[in-house]
Enzyme design. Sequence first.
Site, PDB file in Angstrom:
ATOM      1  N   ASP A 227       6.532 -23.339  20.453  1.00  0.00           N
ATOM      2  CA  ASP A 227       5.756 -24.562  20.272  1.00  0.00           C
ATOM      3  C   ASP A 227       4.636 -24.295  19.288  1.00  0.00           C
ATOM      4  OD1 ASP A 227       4.546 -27.206  20.775  1.00  0.00           O
ATOM      5  OD2 ASP A 227       5.842 -27.204  22.532  1.00  0.00           O
TER       6      ASP A 227
ATOM      7  N   HIS B  52       6.742 -29.488  16.658  1.00  0.00           N
ATOM      8  CA  HIS B  52       6.278 -28.415  17.562  1.00  0.00           C
ATOM      9  C   HIS B  52       6.472 -27.035  16.938  1.00  0.00           C
ATOM     10  CE1 HIS B  52       5.299 -30.900  21.069  1.00  0.00           C
ATOM     11  NE2 HIS B  52       6.311 -31.665  20.701  1.00  0.00           N
TER      12      HIS B  52
ATOM     13  N   GLU C  14       8.865 -35.505  19.456  1.00  0.00           N
ATOM     14  CA  GLU C  14       7.521 -35.628  18.891  1.00  0.00           C
ATOM     15  C   GLU C  14       7.404 -34.990  17.502  1.00  0.00           C
ATOM     16  OE1 GLU C  14       4.917 -35.868  22.959  1.00  0.00           O
ATOM     17  OE2 GLU C  14       5.453 -33.867  22.300  1.00  0.00           O
TER      18      GLU C  14
ATOM     19  N   TYR D 186       7.579 -34.888  35.971  1.00  0.00           N
ATOM     20  CA  TYR D 186       6.763 -33.971  35.164  1.00  0.00           C
ATOM     21  C   TYR D 186       5.769 -33.301  36.109  1.00  0.00           C
ATOM     22  CZ  TYR D 186       8.274 -34.511  30.328  1.00  0.00           C
ATOM     23  OH  TYR D 186       8.982 -34.435  29.154  1.00  0.00           O
TER      24      TYR D 186
ATOM     25  N   THR E 287       2.561 -26.540  30.366  1.00  0.00           N
ATOM     26  CA  THR E 287       1.482 -25.669  30.836  1.00  0.00           C
ATOM     27  C   THR E 287       0.195 -25.762  30.006  1.00  0.00           C
ATOM     28  OG1 THR E 287       2.396 -23.826  29.562  1.00  0.00           O
ATOM     29  CG2 THR E 287       3.075 -24.004  31.870  1.00  0.00           C
TER      30      THR E 287
HETATM   31  C1  ACM Z   1       8.191 -33.731  25.913  1.00  0.00           C
HETATM   32  O1  ACM Z   1       7.593 -33.861  26.982  1.00  0.00           O
HETATM   33  N1  ACM Z   1       7.554 -33.846  24.751  1.00  0.00           N
HETATM   34  C2  ACM Z   1       9.621 -33.427  25.874  1.00  0.00           C
END
Ligand code: ACM
Length: 543
Positions: free
Chosen positions: A179, A250, A317, A408, A459
């Site tokens: 990321d 990312h 994203e 989540y 996290t």
């Molecule tokens: C994500 O939560 N951006 C997959």
Amino acid sequence: MPDLIPAPRRMHNVPPPGLYVLDDETLIEARPGTEGVAHWLRTTVGAATGLPLAPGGDDDNRIVLSVDPSVERELGPEGYRIVIDGYAVRLDGGSAAGVFWAAQTFRQLLGPDAFRRAPVRPRAAWHVPTVVVEDAPRFRWRGVLLDVARHFLPKDGVLRYLDLLAAHKLNVLHLHLTDDQGWRVEIERYPRLTEVGAWRARTKVGHRASPLWDERPHGGYYTKDDIREIVAYAAERHITVVPEIDVPGHSQAAIAAYPELGNADVVDTTALSVWDTWGVNPNVLAPTEAVLAFYENVLTEVLDLFPSPFVHIGGDECPKDQWKASATAQARIGELGLTGEEELQSWFIRHFDRWLAERGRRLVGWDEILEGGLAPGAAVSSWRGYAGGIAAARAGHDVVMCPQEHVYLDHRQADGDDEPVPIGYVRTLEDVYRFEAVPPGLTEAEAAHVLGAQANLWTEVTETQQRVDYQAFPRLAAFAETVWSTLPAPGRRDYTDFERRMAAHYPRLDALGVDYRPPGGPRPWQRRPGVLGRPIEGAPPIV
Ligand code: ACM
């Protein structure tokens, strides 16, 4: 009746009610294909009980492990049947995986001390009730995502997590390895990915609008041998590790290591460092042949390490601003005859879909990969609600449901100042228990494309293993039941019964050393009061 989590399909007592007693003479008879489960029982239950559980097969006093084709016919490959009478224990599975899940249930039947790593009561009597259990999972993808990029979880933490997954009959660990804030897997061809990309100078504490910084460097990565160890340890537990290498967004940590990966005609990519804060990052990969070749080389090493049939390439994203401003990206759109930046993203994803398919693997990506056209054969992780998953299933693609509103686990499990940084939604234990992977309105054929579901633990605000425990548990126990057990529709689920069985499960988690959130609220050291625990005035919501 014993209180099992997740609930089995069927369970009944063998009359007359009684016990099977384990002692120093108890043997394990491992029939062909079950040697791995015997090894797990000996090293895990053997360690907890202090019993030798020696191999052998002639006496009554034994635990018999076998792969049974009739169990496979009736209950599927991961299904199992346990029969315990006063003389012996039979753990029959549709495959070695089924026998392993039977062994997990057997450990629950032994009581919470069977979850420890050494005996705590020297003369304890170890016994299990005389029962028959017939059981099978509802879904074949029962997953958890661990984000080891935002905060690194050292290898021991990952191995421990695999044990926790196995104890809940979960069978996929999706490792989010790359990321903006860190690159966590050694790639021999590109050493700077970890020399540079695995470390950041400092870290935003809490919400991205918080004024606080942790000025200590943070980072770490898994060597190739660490990954081999993790994958082998998972395989012994019938868990598949799905690696995620996130492209084309990312990617700032990779660009910080290799500036040529970024849109160098728009920003000075040599000035970028591994990102130290949270949110959606504008620095995305350049859509060039050289970048594709770089990631093919990365993925070649990744495929070598991870036998998983699925490889996750992210795809979420990816802001298009740099591609809009980049002459290189615009020229690429022209050369390829694409309609714009959205299609450029699809081109990127389709490239790796083909590339993986040629190597006998399948691509899975976040639901943004649907935008601008879904790559044929690709599977979708539906995170922005159910809509992407529904669209993908209707188009004949396989789906893993992980809608952020429901599963989540970085989101809070209660409201209040003592809970961690308020991002996303409040999802209580009961909310998670009422999660349903298959949304209404799908035909039977479409619903068959739902491989299962996944709970995702990001996290950014979950800095340590202890915080991971707090966010994951007890909700992961509820999630496990939604993907393993055959439950009624969400509104008709018996949450009271689940809570009653959880009362027997918390002592198991205690024995495993899990720092879960107790039903009554956080323990003193689990509180996150002050700026970390409250929304920051005027701050934008983070989801
Ligand atoms: C994500 O939560 N951006 C997959």
